[in-house]
Design a protein around this motif. Structure first.
Motif, PDB file in Angstrom:
ATOM      1  N   SER A   2       0.834  -1.212   0.000  1.00  0.00           N
ATOM      2  CA  SER A   2       0.000   0.000   0.000  1.00  0.00           C
ATOM      3  C   SER A   2       0.867   1.259   0.000  1.00  0.00           C
ATOM      4  N   TYR A   3       0.249   2.365  -0.363  1.00  0.00           N
ATOM      5  CA  TYR A   3       0.959   3.659  -0.313  1.00  0.00           C
ATOM      6  C   TYR A   3       1.482   3.907   1.104  1.00  0.00           C
ATOM      7  N   GLU A   4       0.664   3.526   2.077  1.00  0.00           N
ATOM      8  CA  GLU A   4       1.049   3.763   3.481  1.00  0.00           C
ATOM      9  C   GLU A   4       2.343   3.009   3.813  1.00  0.00           C
ATOM     10  N   ALA A   5       2.434   1.761   3.349  1.00  0.00           N
ATOM     11  CA  ALA A   5       3.636   0.963   3.636  1.00  0.00           C
ATOM     12  C   ALA A   5       4.849   1.541   2.884  1.00  0.00           C
ATOM     13  N   ILE A   6       4.624   1.998   1.681  1.00  0.00           N
ATOM     14  CA  ILE A   6       5.744   2.579   0.914  1.00  0.00           C
ATOM     15  C   ILE A   6       6.233   3.857   1.597  1.00  0.00           C
ATOM     16  N   ARG A   7       5.256   4.682   2.001  1.00  0.00           N
ATOM     17  CA  ARG A   7       5.641   5.921   2.714  1.00  0.00           C
ATOM     18  C   ARG A   7       6.423   5.591   3.976  1.00  0.00           C
ATOM     19  N   MET A   8       6.077   4.483   4.596  1.00  0.00           N
ATOM     20  CA  MET A   8       6.748   4.106   5.842  1.00  0.00           C
ATOM     21  C   MET A   8       8.240   3.885   5.610  1.00  0.00           C
TER      22      MET A   8
ATOM     23  N   THR B 253      10.043   4.712   2.663  1.00  0.00           N
ATOM     24  CA  THR B 253      10.747   5.776   1.925  1.00  0.00           C
ATOM     25  C   THR B 253      10.783   7.063   2.740  1.00  0.00           C
ATOM     26  N   GLN B 254       9.859   7.174   3.688  1.00  0.00           N
ATOM     27  CA  GLN B 254       9.729   8.392   4.497  1.00  0.00           C
ATOM     28  C   GLN B 254       9.499   9.608   3.613  1.00  0.00           C
ATOM     29  N   GLU B 255       8.824   9.391   2.518  1.00  0.00           N
ATOM     30  CA  GLU B 255       8.498  10.493   1.606  1.00  0.00           C
ATOM     31  C   GLU B 255       7.014  10.459   1.325  1.00  0.00           C
ATOM     32  N   ASP B 256       6.469  11.631   1.076  1.00  0.00           N
ATOM     33  CA  ASP B 256       5.037  11.686   0.857  1.00  0.00           C
ATOM     34  C   ASP B 256       4.651  11.172  -0.528  1.00  0.00           C
ATOM     35  N   SER B 257       5.464  11.500  -1.519  1.00  0.00           N
ATOM     36  CA  SER B 257       5.103  11.054  -2.869  1.00  0.00           C
ATOM     37  C   SER B 257       5.478   9.575  -3.022  1.00  0.00           C
ATOM     38  N   ILE B 258       4.756   8.899  -3.894  1.00  0.00           N
ATOM     39  CA  ILE B 258       4.959   7.455  -4.033  1.00  0.00           C
ATOM     40  C   ILE B 258       6.000   7.193  -5.116  1.00  0.00           C
ATOM     41  N   SER B 259       7.119   6.640  -4.661  1.00  0.00           N
ATOM     42  CA  SER B 259       8.204   6.407  -5.604  1.00  0.00           C
ATOM     43  C   SER B 259       8.390   4.901  -5.809  1.00  0.00           C
ATOM     44  N   ILE B 260       8.716   4.533  -7.045  1.00  0.00           N
ATOM     45  CA  ILE B 260       8.987   3.108  -7.285  1.00  0.00           C
ATOM     46  C   ILE B 260      10.469   2.871  -7.579  1.00  0.00           C
ATOM     47  N   ASN B 261      11.264   3.928  -7.452  1.00  0.00           N
ATOM     48  CA  ASN B 261      12.708   3.692  -7.594  1.00  0.00           C
ATOM     49  C   ASN B 261      13.527   4.475  -6.572  1.00  0.00           C
ATOM     50  N   HIS B 262      13.001   4.519  -5.394  1.00  0.00           N
ATOM     51  CA  HIS B 262      13.673   5.160  -4.259  1.00  0.00           C
ATOM     52  C   HIS B 262      14.841   4.275  -3.805  1.00  0.00           C
TER      53      HIS B 262
ATOM     54  N   TYR C 242       1.626   3.163 -10.921  1.00  0.00           N
ATOM     55  CA  TYR C 242       2.367   1.920 -11.147  1.00  0.00           C
ATOM     56  C   TYR C 242       2.117   0.920 -10.007  1.00  0.00           C
ATOM     57  N   VAL C 243       2.086   1.456  -8.788  1.00  0.00           N
ATOM     58  CA  VAL C 243       1.818   0.607  -7.617  1.00  0.00           C
ATOM     59  C   VAL C 243       0.433  -0.035  -7.745  1.00  0.00           C
ATOM     60  N   TYR C 244      -0.532   0.791  -8.104  1.00  0.00           N
ATOM     61  CA  TYR C 244      -1.913   0.314  -8.324  1.00  0.00           C
ATOM     62  C   TYR C 244      -1.910  -0.792  -9.386  1.00  0.00           C
ATOM     63  N   MET C 245      -1.216  -0.536 -10.490  1.00  0.00           N
ATOM     64  CA  MET C 245      -1.224  -1.495 -11.592  1.00  0.00           C
ATOM     65  C   MET C 245      -0.509  -2.790 -11.196  1.00  0.00           C
ATOM     66  N   SER C 246       0.516  -2.675 -10.370  1.00  0.00           N
ATOM     67  CA  SER C 246       1.230  -3.890  -9.937  1.00  0.00           C
ATOM     68  C   SER C 246       0.301  -4.767  -9.099  1.00  0.00           C
ATOM     69  N   GLN C 247      -0.553  -4.110  -8.314  1.00  0.00           N
ATOM     70  CA  GLN C 247      -1.491  -4.896  -7.498  1.00  0.00           C
ATOM     71  C   GLN C 247      -2.569  -5.551  -8.363  1.00  0.00           C
ATOM     72  N   LEU C 248      -2.997  -4.838  -9.402  1.00  0.00           N
ATOM     73  CA  LEU C 248      -3.993  -5.440 -10.307  1.00  0.00           C
ATOM     74  C   LEU C 248      -3.387  -6.636 -11.030  1.00  0.00           C
TER      75      LEU C 248
ATOM     76  N   TYR D   8      -1.588  -5.293 -18.868  1.00  0.00           N
ATOM     77  CA  TYR D   8      -2.098  -3.972 -18.480  1.00  0.00           C
ATOM     78  C   TYR D   8      -1.295  -2.855 -19.149  1.00  0.00           C
ATOM     79  N   PRO D   9      -1.864  -1.664 -19.237  1.00  0.00           N
ATOM     80  CA  PRO D   9      -1.054  -0.518 -19.647  1.00  0.00           C
ATOM     81  C   PRO D   9      -0.019  -0.244 -18.556  1.00  0.00           C
ATOM     82  N   VAL D  10       1.177   0.166 -18.924  1.00  0.00           N
ATOM     83  CA  VAL D  10       2.215   0.405 -17.913  1.00  0.00           C
ATOM     84  C   VAL D  10       2.292   1.901 -17.615  1.00  0.00           C
ATOM     85  N   PRO D  11       1.862   2.297 -16.438  1.00  0.00           N
ATOM     86  CA  PRO D  11       1.814   3.732 -16.120  1.00  0.00           C
ATOM     87  C   PRO D  11       3.205   4.317 -15.895  1.00  0.00           C
ATOM     88  N   THR D  12       3.249   5.632 -15.928  1.00  0.00           N
ATOM     89  CA  THR D  12       4.538   6.286 -15.725  1.00  0.00           C
ATOM     90  C   THR D  12       4.695   6.818 -14.304  1.00  0.00           C
TER      91      THR D  12
END
Ligand code: BMA
Length: 844
Positions: A542-548, A550-559, A592-598, A583-587
């Protein structure tokens, strides 16, 4: 004597009897006043017991939080040190006067040297064993208790040096503790040390009830026959003891002499018209409350309760024309097992509270699962885990704690694991939830197929394999047969991995063709085994776990923190590869996180449903993995924080007792109804083909009877019959049935949506969802509606809470009401993602 006098005397007698002198053992937890330090330091710091050195260091800010960023790498010095714990314990006179004083350690992690009042009390070498010490002669009013924990590498290096070969995969095989703590492809290296389970002092006089085993001998609708085996230790032979079991309005009493020493006694308990224990989806997980007392003359020596579920559970393996069956019969009925693999809930076990167990196991029931596999690289779980599984009607496939390794076979090691097995089987055998004891996770498979034999001589190979046999073919099955004979033992999961073609025809299978071998998800439809005990696919949490982390508010997939929070070397590559197929691959990161879960949910439900459609050939679907032990990109369906990924929502649907499931074969849509119900279902079945604006294209209607416990092909629709492009319609199956199992018939509607093409090829309309949010007592209700089909609607907010459904589709002109359970007073940031929206964004 008249009747009145008789009753008075009777009342006095009852009163006198019930006022037996309370002489039960006294139990005191030793959890206060603990301090710890590194062996070479001089200052002590306060410590929490039960706990571990990482938790204590964290509490004193001596290490950074290993779950954040790549801090895991900065805490690796911890297990390279020796650690010490100490406390003082004061014993009152009453305790000191008792004839027995015993100090019990329910779990020491791992190489501990224990000193009581500076005298060596003992040494331990297995975190999975219970260690008991008689301290009668050492105990005083004021005592010091000190425990030195030696780093595991000292022992591991010493043992490794004794062998002229390396036991794969390395050092951890020599140490009996949670193997995942040495690092796994979803877990950090956090090799803890310390007092990880309760410590207590038990004191008693003369006689003690050590153990009660409710052994279920036979069970029919009219009679349950139990042998109650109870173990008593006594300093002397006692003529007059009474052992009593009370349940409902019945009392079963055994008055008999007790011998000197520790002995097991047996009594037969018969229960007429027993109420059986069932998994929650098939009936009530009924538990009998047995109140047990032991009296020595007029002295009450023990009083305890046991919650026992009466059931038979058998693993059925019978040769057939395809190979060999592998399924469970519960109370004589074949049951399809739906569930997942369970791993420890935290790398620091002391952080797992009862509320965590309750929540996670509620999530298991909520997703219609009836079995969990407690995976062999973790821990034998705490009592509460099994108590809740008993109560909630979840079966447990229990691995012994050995995983992906070849273990030593020297005498000391074998003796050690034998005692471990005795401790654990005795502890868990009364639980109705225990369905199977399994020797290990993938050791057999690894030895034969992971290239581990390549650098070994014939003699070495023989020795290693003999060690394997000693543990998994001799010691463990013998222990189970002796202590818990009602339950079957299975040597290794899987019986065959994907490298051996037998995996499809006999035993249980771990099919990692999807993911590890990068085969398309459709492989799950092509290769259905008899019982799938592992299959999996990763996604971001989840975004919450990623924020935990990365300690950043924005959701990054290459932190940077993914250096540690994605443990699989090809993980990100594989996620993208599969996403691109479907699926379409978002930028953007959050898309991207959403799409990975789908992607994960789509692939995994394809597997679950293929396996369920194939019943009774296939009788189990346990995916890898239910949960996480820290915030991470992994195969889990529930992330570390407890948030449901898309997979958990979709698994709930795919595991419903009555499932409508479709597959395209030879240009024909084949629709099945799978029913786990034990009574036939009669009802109306509809197939509606609708375009994305709500136009009706084709309908099928049938009156159906679905046999109990079966998968039935109910419709074949050639794709060519549908006169518009497959990218432009959805098929909805609906079955409204009446079950006649009980006196009042229950009407039930099941429905499911099916798309013939891949999601990325769907010609979706733009995102257009209207929402109306209303505050309720427990959170909010959200009413969603749309004029056009909205696919994979994902609701999210930073408010902590749980959506009753998510990642669902809204049909044209449909209104869906979702609840959001939360303590937050507002959810102003509530937002929505849809596949429609992402397609739109990417096409701009
Ligand atoms: C399975 C498990 C684990 C592992 C998972 C994913 O085989 O038994 O060992 O985490 O694969 O690779």
């Amino acid at each position: 004597m008249n009747l009145k006098h008789f009753y008075i005397l009777l009342a006095i007698a009852i009163l006198f009897n019930s006022c037996a002198k309370d002489d039960r053992p006294t139990v005191v937890n030793i959890h206060q006043g603990w301090e710890f330090k590194q062996q070479t330091d001089t200052t002590w710091n306060s410590a929490t017991v039960p706990g571990n050195v990482y938790s204590d260091l964290l509490a004193h800010n001596k290490i950074p939080d290993p779950f954040i960023g790549s801090n895991e790498l900065n805490v690796q010095w911890v297990p390279t040190k020796n650690w010490e714990y100490q406390t003082t314990l004061n014993l009152d006179e009453k305790t000191l006067e008792k004839s027995h004083i015993e100090l019990t350690f329910e779990g020491l992690d791992t190489y501990a040297t224990i000193y009581l009042n500076d005298s060596l009390l003992g040494k331990t070498d297995n975190a999975f064993r219970t260690w008991k010490f008689n301290i009668k002669n050492l105990a005083k009013a004021n005592n010091s208790l000190r425990i030195e924990f030696q780093k595991t590498s000292t022992h591991e290096e010493k043992e490794a040096a004794k062998l002229d070969y390396v036991l794969p995969p390395g050092a951890r095989v020599f140490t009996r503790k949670a193997q995942f703590q040495y690092g796994w492809d979803w877990g950090p290296i956090i090799n803890t040390s310390g007092i990880w389970k309760p410590i207590k002092i038990t004191s008693w006089n003369n006689m003690r009830l050590q153990d009660v085993h409710f052994k279920q001998e036979t069970l029919t609708d009219s009679l349950a026959q139990l042998s109650v085996l109870y173990t008593i230790s006594s300093d002397e032979a006692v003529e007059e003891t009474s052992f009593e079991i009370k349940y409902d309005n019945t009392t079963h009493t055994v008055k008999s002499p007790v011998k000197k020493g520790t002995h097991t006694y047996a009594t037969n308990l018969q229960i007429k018209n027993p109420q059986r224990w069932w998994t929650h989806n098939l009936g009530e997980p009924y538990l009998y409350n047995f109140d047990i007392t032991l009296k020595e003359g007029k002295h009450l020596k023990a009083q305890q309760t046991a919650k026992i579920g009466l059931r038979t559970i058998k693993l059925i393996r019978e040769k057939d024309e395809k190979g060999e069956t592998f399924y469970f019969k519960l109370n004589g009925i074949p049951v399809f097992m739906k569930g997942a693999n369970y791993i420890p809930q935290h790398s620091m076990q002391d952080k797992v509270t009862d509320a965590h167990y309750e929540k996670l196991l509620n999530d298991v029931v909520d997703a219609n699962m009836n079995m969990l596999r407690v995976w062999g690289g973790g821990i034998y779980e705490n009592d509460i885990f099994y108590e809740l599984c008993d109560e909630k009607g979840i079966l447990v496939w229990q691995d012994f704690m050995f995983a992906c390794a070849m273990y030593p076979g020297d005498k000391a090691f074998l003796k050690n694991i034998e005692q471990e097995a005795i401790d654990q089987v005795k502890r868990l055998r009364n639980h109705a939830s225990i369905a199977l004891w399994c020797g290990n996770n993938e050791n057999n498979e690894a030895w034969h197929r992971w290239g581990w034999q390549a650098d070994k001589t014939e003699a070495q190979k023989e020795e290693i394999w003999n060690s394997y046999l000693a543990v998994f073919d001799r010691i463990l099955p013998k222990t189970v047969a002796k202590l818990n004979p009602e339950i079957d033992y299975w040597e290794s999961s899987p019986s065959y991995g994907r490298g051996d073609k037998r995996f499809q025809f006999e035993g249980d299978a771990h099919d990692w063709g999807v993911w590890h071998d990068a085969y398309p998800f459709e492989r799950f439809e092509e290769k259905v085994p008899r019982f799938m005990s592992e299959f999996g696919f990763q996604s971001f949490p989840s975004y919450e776990a990623i924020r935990m982390f990365t300690q950043e508010d924005s959701i990054s997939i290459n932190h940077d923190s993914y250096i540690t929070h994605q443990k699989h070397p090809r993980g990100f590559k594989l996620i993208r590869e599969y996403m691109e197929r479907d699926y379409p691959v978002p930028t953007s990161g959050d898309d991207y996180v959403y799409m990975s879960q789908l992607t994960q949910a789509k692939g995994m439900t394809l597997g679950m449903e293929a396996q369920r459609r194939a019943m009774p050939y296939c009788m189990g679907s346990l995916y890898w993995q239910l949960n996480d032990c820290w915030p991470v990109v992994s195969w889990s369906s529930i992330d570390f924080i407890g948030n449901w990924k898309a997979l958990h929502y979709k698994a709930k649907k795919s595991f419903e007792d009555v499932l409508i499931s479709s597959v395209v074969e030879n240009d024909t849509i084949k629709t099945y109804i799978v029913s786990d119900k034990l009574a036939p279902l009669k009802g109306d079945f509809f197939l509606d083909f609708v375009d994305f604006n709500g136009k009706n294209i084709h309908n099928v209607q049938q009156r159906l009877t679905i046999a109990p416990n079966t998968s039935q092909l109910v419709a074949r629709t050639p794709v060519a019959h549908i006169k518009i492009a497959p990218s432009a319609y959805v098929m909805r199956g609906t079955f409204t049935s009446n079950s006649s199992s009980s006196s009042d018939s229950i009407s039930n509607t099941t429905s499911s949506l099916f798309y013939v093409t891949r999601p990325k090829d769907l010609k979706l309309s733009p995102q257009d969802v209207s929402t109306e949010v209303t505050k309720t007592e427990t959170g909010f209700t959200i009413e969603l509606s749309a004029k056009t089909l909205q696919k994979d609607v994902f609701l999210y907010t930073k408010a902590k809470g749980h959506f009753s459904d998510n990642f669902f589709d809204i049909l044209p002109n449909q209104t869906i009401t979702i609840t959001f359970k939360t303590e937050a007073s507002a959810i102003d940031d509530l937002a929505i993602k849809t596949l429609n929206g992402i397609q739109e964004k990417l096409s701009l």
